[in-house]
Enzyme design. Structure first.
Site, PDB file in Angstrom:
ATOM      1  N   THR A  29       0.851  -1.190   0.000  1.00 60.45           N
ATOM      2  CA  THR A  29       0.000   0.000   0.000  1.00 60.45           C
ATOM      3  C   THR A  29       0.882   1.233   0.000  1.00 60.45           C
ATOM      4  O   THR A  29       1.799   1.347   0.813  1.00 60.45           O
ATOM      5  CB  THR A  29      -0.897  -0.018   1.254  1.00 60.45           C
ATOM      6  OG1 THR A  29      -1.804  -1.102   1.103  1.00 60.45           O
ATOM      7  CG2 THR A  29      -1.673   1.279   1.429  1.00 60.45           C
ATOM      8  N   GLY A  60      -2.994  -3.488  -1.979  1.00 63.27           N
ATOM      9  CA  GLY A  60      -4.369  -3.861  -1.695  1.00 63.27           C
ATOM     10  C   GLY A  60      -5.320  -2.888  -2.384  1.00 63.27           C
ATOM     11  O   GLY A  60      -5.128  -1.672  -2.305  1.00 63.27           O
ATOM     12  N   GLN A 102      -4.318  -7.191  -5.922  1.00 66.98           N
ATOM     13  CA  GLN A 102      -4.637  -7.758  -4.613  1.00 66.98           C
ATOM     14  C   GLN A 102      -6.003  -7.244  -4.140  1.00 66.98           C
ATOM     15  O   GLN A 102      -6.199  -6.037  -3.969  1.00 66.98           O
ATOM     16  CB  GLN A 102      -3.567  -7.409  -3.575  1.00 66.98           C
ATOM     17  CG  GLN A 102      -3.789  -8.233  -2.307  1.00 66.98           C
ATOM     18  CD  GLN A 102      -2.882  -7.879  -1.159  1.00 66.98           C
ATOM     19  OE1 GLN A 102      -2.754  -6.706  -0.805  1.00 66.98           O
ATOM     20  NE2 GLN A 102      -2.271  -8.880  -0.552  1.00 66.98           N
ATOM     21  N   HIS A 170      -6.657 -11.128  -0.601  1.00 67.99           N
ATOM     22  CA  HIS A 170      -5.908 -10.800   0.621  1.00 67.99           C
ATOM     23  C   HIS A 170      -6.626 -11.435   1.808  1.00 67.99           C
ATOM     24  O   HIS A 170      -7.630 -10.911   2.293  1.00 67.99           O
ATOM     25  CB  HIS A 170      -5.848  -9.281   0.764  1.00 67.99           C
ATOM     26  CG  HIS A 170      -4.823  -8.801   1.758  1.00 67.99           C
ATOM     27  ND1 HIS A 170      -4.248  -9.619   2.708  1.00 67.99           N
ATOM     28  CD2 HIS A 170      -4.260  -7.570   1.937  1.00 67.99           C
ATOM     29  CE1 HIS A 170      -3.386  -8.900   3.434  1.00 67.99           C
ATOM     30  NE2 HIS A 170      -3.373  -7.660   2.977  1.00 67.99           N
ATOM     31  N   HIS A 173      -2.961 -10.878   7.443  1.00 71.01           N
ATOM     32  CA  HIS A 173      -2.611  -9.637   8.148  1.00 71.01           C
ATOM     33  C   HIS A 173      -3.736  -9.019   8.979  1.00 71.01           C
ATOM     34  O   HIS A 173      -3.767  -7.801   9.164  1.00 71.01           O
ATOM     35  CB  HIS A 173      -2.075  -8.592   7.136  1.00 71.01           C
ATOM     36  CG  HIS A 173      -0.894  -9.082   6.367  1.00 71.01           C
ATOM     37  ND1 HIS A 173      -0.310  -8.381   5.346  1.00 71.01           N
ATOM     38  CD2 HIS A 173      -0.170 -10.223   6.487  1.00 71.01           C
ATOM     39  CE1 HIS A 173       0.719  -9.068   4.854  1.00 71.01           C
ATOM     40  NE2 HIS A 173       0.809 -10.190   5.521  1.00 71.01           N
ATOM     41  N   TYR A 175      -6.927  -8.621   8.332  1.00 70.07           N
ATOM     42  CA  TYR A 175      -8.045  -7.958   7.641  1.00 70.07           C
ATOM     43  C   TYR A 175      -9.284  -8.874   7.632  1.00 70.07           C
ATOM     44  O   TYR A 175      -9.295  -9.907   8.311  1.00 70.07           O
ATOM     45  CB  TYR A 175      -7.609  -7.530   6.237  1.00 70.07           C
ATOM     46  CG  TYR A 175      -6.545  -6.449   6.290  1.00 70.07           C
ATOM     47  CD1 TYR A 175      -6.846  -5.194   6.810  1.00 70.07           C
ATOM     48  CD2 TYR A 175      -5.244  -6.695   5.877  1.00 70.07           C
ATOM     49  CE1 TYR A 175      -5.875  -4.204   6.898  1.00 70.07           C
ATOM     50  CE2 TYR A 175      -4.263  -5.703   5.963  1.00 70.07           C
ATOM     51  CZ  TYR A 175      -4.584  -4.459   6.475  1.00 70.07           C
ATOM     52  OH  TYR A 175      -3.627  -3.475   6.578  1.00 70.07           O
ATOM     53  N   ARG A 222      -3.357 -14.773  -0.466  1.00 71.48           N
ATOM     54  CA  ARG A 222      -2.292 -14.519   0.524  1.00 71.48           C
ATOM     55  C   ARG A 222      -2.803 -14.901   1.911  1.00 71.48           C
ATOM     56  O   ARG A 222      -3.898 -14.484   2.319  1.00 71.48           O
ATOM     57  CB  ARG A 222      -1.867 -13.044   0.525  1.00 71.48           C
ATOM     58  CG  ARG A 222      -0.693 -12.824   1.478  1.00 71.48           C
ATOM     59  CD  ARG A 222      -0.020 -11.478   1.363  1.00 71.48           C
ATOM     60  NE  ARG A 222       1.318 -11.568   1.966  1.00 71.48           N
ATOM     61  CZ  ARG A 222       2.163 -10.566   2.057  1.00 71.48           C
ATOM     62  NH1 ARG A 222       1.852  -9.380   1.583  1.00 71.48           N
ATOM     63  NH2 ARG A 222       3.348 -10.730   2.612  1.00 71.48           N
ATOM     64  N   GLY A 295       8.683 -11.761   3.212  1.00 69.84           N
ATOM     65  CA  GLY A 295       8.920 -11.159   4.521  1.00 69.84           C
ATOM     66  C   GLY A 295      10.353 -11.329   4.974  1.00 69.84           C
ATOM     67  O   GLY A 295      10.787 -12.438   5.306  1.00 69.84           O
ATOM     68  N   GLY A 296      11.109 -10.237   4.916  1.00 68.29           N
ATOM     69  CA  GLY A 296      12.459 -10.250   5.466  1.00 68.29           C
ATOM     70  C   GLY A 296      13.489 -10.969   4.616  1.00 68.29           C
ATOM     71  O   GLY A 296      14.572 -11.296   5.107  1.00 68.29           O
ATOM     72  N   GLY A 317       9.298  -6.709  -0.470  1.00 62.99           N
ATOM     73  CA  GLY A 317       8.519  -5.509  -0.211  1.00 62.99           C
ATOM     74  C   GLY A 317       9.393  -4.281  -0.147  1.00 62.99           C
ATOM     75  O   GLY A 317       9.623  -3.584  -1.137  1.00 62.99           O
ATOM     76  N   ARG A 318       9.952  -4.037   1.048  1.00 63.02           N
ATOM     77  CA  ARG A 318      10.633  -2.760   1.285  1.00 63.02           C
ATOM     78  C   ARG A 318      11.828  -2.548   0.372  1.00 63.02           C
ATOM     79  O   ARG A 318      12.058  -1.421  -0.078  1.00 63.02           O
ATOM     80  CB  ARG A 318      11.005  -2.664   2.774  1.00 63.02           C
ATOM     81  CG  ARG A 318       9.759  -2.479   3.646  1.00 63.02           C
ATOM     82  CD  ARG A 318      10.010  -2.834   5.088  1.00 63.02           C
ATOM     83  NE  ARG A 318      10.276  -4.250   5.254  1.00 63.02           N
ATOM     84  CZ  ARG A 318      10.706  -4.796   6.375  1.00 63.02           C
ATOM     85  NH1 ARG A 318      10.918  -4.041   7.427  1.00 63.02           N
ATOM     86  NH2 ARG A 318      10.923  -6.096   6.450  1.00 63.02           N
TER      87      ARG A 318
HETATM   88  C1  LIG Z   1       4.513   0.242   3.267  1.00 65.89           C
HETATM   89  C2  LIG Z   1       3.989  -1.148   3.292  1.00 65.89           C
HETATM   90  C3  LIG Z   1       2.730  -1.416   2.773  1.00 65.89           C
HETATM   91  C4  LIG Z   1       2.242  -2.727   2.739  1.00 65.89           C
HETATM   92  N1  LIG Z   1       1.019  -2.973   2.150  1.00 65.89           N
HETATM   93  C5  LIG Z   1       0.593  -4.252   1.995  1.00 65.89           C
HETATM   94  C6  LIG Z   1      -0.602  -4.535   1.268  1.00 65.89           C
HETATM   95  O1  LIG Z   1      -1.295  -3.655   0.718  1.00 65.89           O
HETATM   96  N2  LIG Z   1      -0.969  -5.834   1.170  1.00 65.89           N
HETATM   97  C7  LIG Z   1      -0.240  -6.857   1.728  1.00 65.89           C
HETATM   98  O2  LIG Z   1      -0.610  -8.023   1.604  1.00 65.89           O
HETATM   99  N3  LIG Z   1       0.904  -6.610   2.413  1.00 65.89           N
HETATM  100  C8  LIG Z   1       1.343  -5.347   2.534  1.00 65.89           C
HETATM  101  N4  LIG Z   1       2.542  -5.107   3.160  1.00 65.89           N
HETATM  102  C9  LIG Z   1       3.395  -6.243   3.564  1.00 65.89           C
HETATM  103  C10 LIG Z   1       4.408  -6.574   2.448  1.00 65.89           C
HETATM  104  O3  LIG Z   1       3.758  -7.184   1.353  1.00 65.89           O
HETATM  105  C11 LIG Z   1       5.515  -7.514   2.934  1.00 65.89           C
HETATM  106  O4  LIG Z   1       4.933  -8.672   3.456  1.00 65.89           O
HETATM  107  C12 LIG Z   1       6.390  -6.876   4.013  1.00 65.89           C
HETATM  108  O5  LIG Z   1       6.872  -5.612   3.598  1.00 65.89           O
HETATM  109  C13 LIG Z   1       7.566  -7.783   4.383  1.00 65.89           C
HETATM  110  O6  LIG Z   1       8.383  -8.005   3.245  1.00 65.89           O
HETATM  111  P1  LIG Z   1       9.820  -7.262   3.139  1.00 65.89           P
HETATM  112  O7  LIG Z   1      10.604  -7.700   4.338  1.00 65.89           O
HETATM  113  O8  LIG Z   1      10.412  -7.782   1.852  1.00 65.89           O
HETATM  114  O9  LIG Z   1       9.572  -5.802   3.135  1.00 65.89           O
HETATM  115  C14 LIG Z   1       3.022  -3.790   3.255  1.00 65.89           C
HETATM  116  C15 LIG Z   1       4.284  -3.519   3.806  1.00 65.89           C
HETATM  117  C16 LIG Z   1       4.774  -2.226   3.815  1.00 65.89           C
HETATM  118  C17 LIG Z   1       6.163  -1.971   4.351  1.00 65.89           C
END
Ligand SMILES: Cc1cc2nc3c(=O)[nH]c(=O)nc-3n(C[C@H](O)[C@H](O)[C@H](O)COP(=O)(O)O)c2cc1C
Length: 374
Positions: A29, A60, A102, A170, A173, A175, A222, A295-296, A317-318
């Site tokens: 997001t 999302g 998503q 989705h 998390h 939701y 997911r 994740g991570g 993600g990040r």
């Molecule tokens: C800014 C931000 C927004 C996110 N928005 C969503 C989202 O819309 N839907 C979702 O399933 N996960 C969302 N996540 C979780 C990410 O998909 C991911 O699981 C999380 O960043 C961990 O992965 P990473 O360690 O590679 O960053 C979000 C995470 C961050 C940091």
């Protein structure tokens, strides 16, 4: 022919897609869609991260007027929403990439100010995510059926009108879907509450409706087994997620994205090869349904997850926020750019910390010009 070692850069068929590598953009997001319609800036962001044969998952995107809880997030329940998204899908396809939408309903994580007529948000039961928030209103059975239909409507719009390559439900998390699944947020006494089978009914009704509306080979989901995110918790998570994951084998979905409890510096946990997901992974037995772990992950841990067969795909993600060319950096073993202040740009609006992160080549060119004598 000798079998080749799988790597992040081995090709793989996922649903109808022929992926050339296994690095996916995880859904993120970013709150850059004022008016709740995806726009040209969003298209630029996704196209920057698109690669030939690479999979992106959209942030999302909300499936009906009750499903949203945040400012400036994009919707997908009218033709206008779909037309907005078509800018992004077209830009990604122009680079030979793929993009899934998503589908999102936040349930009780919304607030009255985001709801039609300022009403309380809806959920499986009248619970609240925090003590200082008024409780949600429990959906009645007719409303649950309407919500299920909204997921199917959003899937049809996403594929037929916005031209996404598929949809990811989705169900993670904390939701709405997880508010039905988990025992601390689902207090219902009807067929949607009580037993695990009843609490999972909403998820499988959504899935049934979506795969009736669009081909299962374009549908993904997911799940965040046992992650306890945003207030949800189950009395017997192992039994709950064992039931859910085993039933997912029946659907021939394109992929299942599992959230790692470990989120790097944000959420601590054991290393990936000892994470809670390791116990659930063997339950996924349908060879048509690929497994994405997110994740991570770093280059090394992602390579190891693919090489050892724990994952078919890895979501980033990040690192994908700060490195629009993450795929190329991973492939060429280049440094991954970090931004200590990245969090301030997550949901801030505008192009800053959104579309202005440089590629490796842009970074080098900037350094070159800065160090040149003039
Ligand atoms: C800014 C931000 C927004 C996110 N928005 C969503 C989202 O819309 N839907 C979702 O399933 N996960 C969302 N996540 C979780 C990410 O998909 C991911 O699981 C999380 O960043 C961990 O992965 P990473 O360690 O590679 O960053 C979000 C995470 C961050 C940091």
């Amino acid at each position: 022919m000798p079998s080749q070692l799988l790597s992040l850069f081995s090709p793989i068929k996922v649903g109808d897609m022929k992926l050339e590598h296994r690095v996916a953009l995880a859904p993120l997001t970013r709150s850059r869609s004022p008016g709740f319609v995806a726009n040209a800036l969003n298209a630029l962001y996704y196209s920057q991260r698109a690669t030939k044969g690479g999979l992106l998952i959209s942030e999302g995107t909300c499936i009906d007027p009750y499903s949203n809880g945040y400012a400036n997030v994009p919707f997908i329940f009218t033709k206008e929403h779909a037309e907005g998204w078509a800018l992004s899908t077209e830009a990604v396809h122009a680079k030979g990439g793929y993009i899934y939408a998503q589908l999102w309903h936040v349930g009780r994580l919304s607030q009255a100010s985001f709801q039609p007529d300022n009403q309380p948000p809806v959920s499986s039961s009248a619970t609240s995510v925090r003590e200082n928030r008024p409780p949600a209103r429990a959906l009645n059975i007719a409303e649950i059926q309407e919500t299920v239909k909204s997921y199917a409507n959003a899937a049809i719009l996403a594929i037929n009108d916005a031209h996404f390559d598929g949809v990811e439900i989705h169900a993670a998390h904390g939701y709405l879907v997880e508010q039905f699944l988990n025992s601390n947020s689902n207090l219902r006494t009807d067929v949607y509450g009580g037993s695990i089978e009843n609490r999972a009914r909403f998820l499988f009704e959504v899935l049934d409706a979506v795969v009736a509306a669009v081909p299962a080979s374009k549908v993904a989901i997911r799940i965040s087994p046992d992650c306890n995110m945003q207030g949800v918790k189950d009395d017997d998570p192992k039994a709950l997620y064992t039931y859910v994951l085993q039933r997912l084998n029946d659907y021939n979905l394109a992929y299942i994205q599992l959230t790692e409890p470990l989120w790097g510096a944000w959420v601590q946990g054991p290393p990936h090869d000892q994470s809670k997901l390791v116990q659930y992974r063997p339950l996924l037995k349908n060879p048509l349904t690929k497994v994405m772990l997110t994740g991570g992950y770093t280059r090394d841990s992602a390579e190891s997850a693919v090489e050892t067969g724990r994952a078919d795909l890895i979501g980033f993600g990040r690192d994908f926020i700060t490195n629009p060319d993450l795929v190329s950096r991973l492939e060429r073993n280049l440094p991954i750019a970090q931004d200590k202040d990245v969090v301030s740009g997550h949901y801030s609006g505008g192009k800053e910390k959104y579309t202005d992160y440089p590629t490796w080549e842009e970074e080098q060119a900037a350094k070159y010009y800065l160090t040149r004598e003039v």
